[in-house]
Design a protein around this motif. Structure first.
Motif, mmCIF file in Angstrom:
data_model
loop_
_atom_site.group_PDB
_atom_site.id
_atom_site.type_symbol
_atom_site.label_atom_id
_atom_site.label_comp_id
_atom_site.label_asym_id
_atom_site.label_seq_id
_atom_site.Cartn_x
_atom_site.Cartn_y
_atom_site.Cartn_z
ATOM 1 N N GLY A 173 -2.373 -21.140 -0.206
ATOM 2 C CA GLY A 173 -1.022 -20.802 -0.636
ATOM 3 C C GLY A 173 -0.525 -19.445 -0.195
ATOM 4 O O GLY A 173 0.615 -19.077 -0.475
ATOM 5 N N HIS A 174 -1.348 -18.695 0.548
ATOM 6 C CA HIS A 174 -0.971 -17.338 0.951
ATOM 7 C C HIS A 174 -0.559 -17.291 2.426
ATOM 8 O O HIS A 174 -1.257 -17.813 3.304
ATOM 9 C CB HIS A 174 -2.141 -16.373 0.745
ATOM 10 N N LYS A 175 0.560 -16.625 2.686
ATOM 11 C CA LYS A 175 0.949 -16.329 4.057
ATOM 12 C C LYS A 175 0.063 -15.198 4.588
ATOM 13 O O LYS A 175 -0.486 -14.409 3.807
ATOM 14 C CB LYS A 175 2.421 -15.915 4.102
ATOM 15 N N PHE A 176 -0.046 -15.066 5.909
ATOM 16 C CA PHE A 176 -0.917 -14.054 6.503
ATOM 17 C C PHE A 176 -0.390 -13.659 7.871
ATOM 18 O O PHE A 176 0.461 -14.338 8.461
ATOM 19 C CB PHE A 176 -2.348 -14.591 6.632
ATOM 20 N N VAL A 204 3.204 -8.358 4.694
ATOM 21 C CA VAL A 204 1.854 -7.801 4.587
ATOM 22 C C VAL A 204 1.965 -6.280 4.493
ATOM 23 O O VAL A 204 2.428 -5.619 5.426
ATOM 24 C CB VAL A 204 0.993 -8.198 5.793
ATOM 25 N N GLY A 205 1.563 -5.728 3.368
ATOM 26 C CA GLY A 205 1.615 -4.281 3.165
ATOM 27 C C GLY A 205 0.225 -3.671 3.148
ATOM 28 O O GLY A 205 -0.773 -4.318 3.516
ATOM 29 N N ASP A 206 0.154 -2.426 2.722
ATOM 30 C CA ASP A 206 -1.144 -1.735 2.673
ATOM 31 C C ASP A 206 -2.101 -2.385 1.673
ATOM 32 O O ASP A 206 -3.317 -2.391 1.870
ATOM 33 C CB ASP A 206 -0.932 -0.269 2.294
ATOM 34 N N ASP A 207 -1.548 -2.943 0.615
ATOM 35 C CA ASP A 207 -2.383 -3.577 -0.403
ATOM 36 C C ASP A 207 -2.438 -5.090 -0.197
ATOM 37 O O ASP A 207 -2.191 -5.872 -1.109
ATOM 38 C CB ASP A 207 -1.829 -3.261 -1.801
ATOM 39 N N PRO A 239 -0.491 -10.748 -0.979
ATOM 40 C CA PRO A 239 -1.153 -10.811 -2.288
ATOM 41 C C PRO A 239 -0.584 -11.870 -3.224
ATOM 42 O O PRO A 239 -1.281 -12.313 -4.135
ATOM 43 C CB PRO A 239 -0.945 -9.404 -2.855
ATOM 44 N N ALA A 240 0.666 -12.297 -3.021
ATOM 45 C CA ALA A 240 1.278 -13.322 -3.880
ATOM 46 C C ALA A 240 1.416 -14.627 -3.105
ATOM 47 O O ALA A 240 1.662 -14.612 -1.897
ATOM 48 C CB ALA A 240 2.650 -12.855 -4.374
ATOM 49 N N LYS A 241 1.268 -15.749 -3.779
ATOM 50 C CA LYS A 241 1.411 -17.043 -3.120
ATOM 51 C C LYS A 241 2.854 -17.240 -2.667
ATOM 52 O O LYS A 241 3.813 -16.798 -3.315
ATOM 53 C CB LYS A 241 0.973 -18.167 -4.063
ATOM 54 N N TYR A 242 2.990 -17.940 -1.552
ATOM 55 C CA TYR A 242 4.283 -18.052 -0.873
ATOM 56 C C TYR A 242 5.297 -18.871 -1.680
ATOM 57 O O TYR A 242 6.469 -18.509 -1.760
ATOM 58 C CB TYR A 242 4.066 -18.678 0.503
ATOM 59 N N TYR A 243 4.857 -19.970 -2.252
ATOM 60 C CA TYR A 243 5.762 -20.844 -3.020
ATOM 61 C C TYR A 243 5.539 -20.652 -4.526
ATOM 62 O O TYR A 243 4.398 -20.472 -4.958
ATOM 63 C CB TYR A 243 5.557 -22.308 -2.637
#
Length: 519
Positions: free
Chosen positions: A229-232, A277-280, A261-265
Motif C-alpha cells: 500500500g505504500h508508494k516509493f 518521499v521526505g527525510d523521514d 510513510p503513509a499508505k497511498y489510498y
C-alpha cells in the motif's frame, strides 16, 4: 808538572763527557720532539679518518631516510573536501563515509595547499574553485564534471523531452503551453516544484501560481505501483567516467528504495506523506512484506523488491532495462554541454561524477525519471543500516575511477601502466584489421580501431576503458549499452557522434571474443 797534566787531562775528559752528555740529551730531546710530532700527526690523521667515516655514515643514514621518505611519498595520497555551505571537514558529519572509505584505501585528509590527489566537493566547485581546477596535474581527480549541472538542475532535466520524463513546464515562460496541455489532458494532475528546495505540492491547475519564476510544474504519475500500500521511489547510483566518448555505469550491487510513510489510498493530496518521499521515509526493513527477505534472508533492497513484485505477477526484468535506457538517454542528450564546459580545462581525465537518479514506476511498472542528485545523501545518521550501501558504492566508485589506484602515485613510464592495460588489451576486430583495413583506414568504420589507424586520444580512452573494466567491481556499463556477440544494433549507433560510435564498435569487438564485455 805531572799533576798539572793529570788535572788538565781529567778536565778535558770531563768536558768531553759533558759534551757527550749534552749531545745525548739534545739527541734525546730531538728524538722526543720528532716522536711527539709524529704522534700528533697520527692523531690528526686518525681524527680526520673518524670524522670522514662519521660523515659518511651520517650521509648514508640521511640518504636511506630520504629514500624511505620518497617511497612513502609514492604511496601516500591526500585528499581534501569542499563545501561552501556544509561542515564537510567533520569526519563524523555529512561526509562521514567518504572520509572512512578514503582512510581505508590509504588516503590522508589534507587541504588545497597540499599536493592532493583527490578533491571531493559536496557542492558544484567550478565557479568558486576555477583558479585551482584549470591547472590540474594528471594524477589529480575531482568528483564532478564541469557542465553536469545541465543534468542535475531540476528544471533543465524535467523540461527535457523524453518518454521517460513526465511532461513539465517552466513558469511563467511556458504558461501558454501549460494551459493548452492541461486543457487537452483534463484528467492530468500536476506537481508544483521548486528548483532551489525540496518543496513538492500536488495542486489543481487553478491553484498554481502562473506568474512566479520560482517554480515549475510537472505532470504527476498517477496509479503508482505500491508495496503493502505504500508508494516509493527508486534511487540508482550512477558513475560518469568519460565524455566524448561517453562512458557511464550503474551500481548493480543495490538500489536505494524509499517508501512513503503513509499508505497511498485513500488518496489525499494535502497529506504529503502519502505521495512525497521526505527525510523521514519508510525504509525497506520496516515494510512488512520486505522485512523478512531483507533482514532475515539478507537480500538487497533491490532483490527484496523484485521478489515482492514477482509474487504479484510482475516481471521486473523489463523495468530495469527501461531504468538503464532512461538514464542513458539523459547523458546522451546532455553530453554536448559537458564537452563544451570542459574546453577550459587541461584534460577530461581529471574528472568523474557520481549521481543518484530518482525514478518512480506506475502499476504496470512503466518507468519515469524524476531527478538526478549531484551530491546524493551519503550519511547514515538517520538510517544506520544504509551505511553498508554507501560505503560499498563509494569503494566500488573509487576502484572504477582509479582513485583507489592499483599502481603507486608518482611512478611514471609506460612499463608500469602496461602491467594493467597495454596495446594488446585494446586490439579488436583482428580479421578486419588484417584484411579490409590493411591498406586503407577509411575502408570501414571499424578500421579506425586498428592500430595503424587509431589516433592517440582514442587509444588513451580505450586503455582507460580497459582499466575501468578490470576494476569496475559491482558497477555495470550503462553506456555504451549492453550488446550481443557479433550483432551490431544499428538503432543503438545511428544518432551517436563519431567518438561514441567508434567506442561502441570497440566494445562490440571486445564482446565478440569475450562475453563478459557485452554488459
Amino acid at each position: 808538572m805531572e799533576a798539572r797534566v793529570s788535572g788538565t787531562k781529567q778536565t778535558l775528559e770531563k768536558g768531553q763527557t759533558d759534551i757527550a752528555d749534552k749531545t745525548k740529551d739534545s739527541s734525546t730531546i730531538a728524538t722526543t720532539n720528532i716522536s711527539t710530532r709524529q704522534d700528533s700527526n697520527v692523531s690528526i690523521f686518525l681524527l680526520i679518518c673518524i670524522i670522514g667515516v662519521s660523515l659518511g655514515i651520517i650521509l648514508e643514514i640521511l640518504s636511506v631516510q630520504n629514500r624511505r621518505q620518497e617511497r612513502k611519498n609514492l604511496t601516500k595520497r591526500s585528499y581534501w573536501v569542499y563545501s561552501a555551505y556544509q561542515d564537510v571537514d567533520n569526519k563524523n558529519g555529512l561526509l562521514k563515509h567518504v572520509h572512512l572509505v578514503l582512510d581505508r584505501i590509504g588516503y590522508e585528509k589534507s587541504t588545497n595547499d597540499s599536493a592532493w590527489s583527490l578533491l571531493w566537493s559536496h557542492d558544484y566547485p567550478f565557479r568558486v574553485l576555477y583558479p585551482h581546477l584549470h591547472r590540474l596535474k594528471p594524477h589529480q581527480k575531482v568528483n564532478h564534471f564541469p557542465g553536469t549541472g545541465f543534468i542535475t538542475n531540476k528544471v533543465d532535466l524535467a523540461t527535457s523531452k523524453s518518454k521517460y520524463i513526465p511532461k513539465a513546464f517552466k513558469l511563467p515562460q511556458n504558461k501558454g503551453e501549460f494551459l493548452a496541455y492541461a486543457s487537452k489532458n483534463q484528467n492530468a494532475m500536476f506537481l508544483e516544484k521548486h528548483n532551489q528546495h525540496r518543496g513538492v505540492y500536488l495542486k489543481n491547475v487553478s491553484e498554481i501560481d502562473l506568474s512566479t519564476g520560482e517554480s515549475f510544474v510537472q505532470e504527476y504519475v498517477q496509479r503508482p505501483f505500491l508495496v503493502d500500500g505504500h508508494k516509493f521511489d527508486i534511487g540508482v547510483y550512477v558513475a560518469l567516467t568519460s565524455v566524448n566518448p561517453l562512458r557511464a555505469y550503474w551500481y548493480k550491487g543495490d538500489v536505494l528504495f524509499r517508501y512513503c510513510p503513509a499508505k497511498y489510498y485513500p488518496f489525499d493530496p494535502k497529506n504529503l506523506d502519502k505521495y512525497v518521499v521526505g527525510d523521514d521515509y519508510l525504509p525497506t526493513w520496516e515494510v512488512p512484506s520486505l522485512a523478512h527477505p531483507y533482514t532475515a534472508l539478507g537480500f538487497s533492497m533491490k532483490e527484496a523488491f523484485d521478489t515482492y513484485a514477482r509474487s504479484k505477477g510482475k516481471d521486473t526484468t523489463r523495468m530495469w532495462e527501461e531504468v538503464q535506457k532512461a538514464i542513458s538517454e539523459v547523458f546522451i542528450k546532455k553530453e554536448n554541454h559537458i564537452i563544451e564546459a570542459l574546453k577550459g580545462y587541461p584534460s577530461s581525465d581529471n574528472f568523474f561524477e557520481m549521481m543518484r537518479f530518482d525514478l518512480v514506476v506506475d502499476e504496470d511498472l512503466r518507468v519515469y525519471l524524476l531527478e538526478a542528485n549531484m551530491s546524493p545523501n551519503l550519511s547514515s545518521a538517520h538510517f544506520a543500516p544504509n551505511q553498508l550501501l554507501y560505503e560499498q558504492v563509494l569503494y566500488n566508485l573509487f576502484s572504477l575511477t582509479g582513485v583507489a589506484n592499483h599502481i603507486q602515485d608518482g611512478i611514471k613510464g609506460d612499463a608500469a601502466q602496461n602491467m594493467v592495460s597495454s596495446q594488446k588489451n585494446i586490439a579488436v576486430w583482428s580479421d578486419e584489421c588484417r584484411t579490409t583495413c590493411q591498406d586503407d583506414c577509411e575502408a570501414s568504420a571499424i578500421c579506425g580501431l586498428c592500430k595503424p589507424c587509431l589516433d592517440g586520444r582514442m587509444k588513451r580512452n580505450f586503455l582507460n576503458a580497459h582499466r575501468e573494466f578490470l576494476h569496475r567491481g559491482d558497477f555495470r556499463r550503462l553506456f555504451p549499452p549492453a550488446m550481443q556477440p557479433n550483432i551490431i544494433k544499428e538503432e543503438d549507433i545511428k544518432d551517436l557522434n563519431a567518438a561514441n560510435k567508434l567506442q561502441y564498435l570497440w566494445y562490440q569487438g571486445k564482446c565478440n571474443v569475450d562475453a563478459t564485455w557485452c554488459t
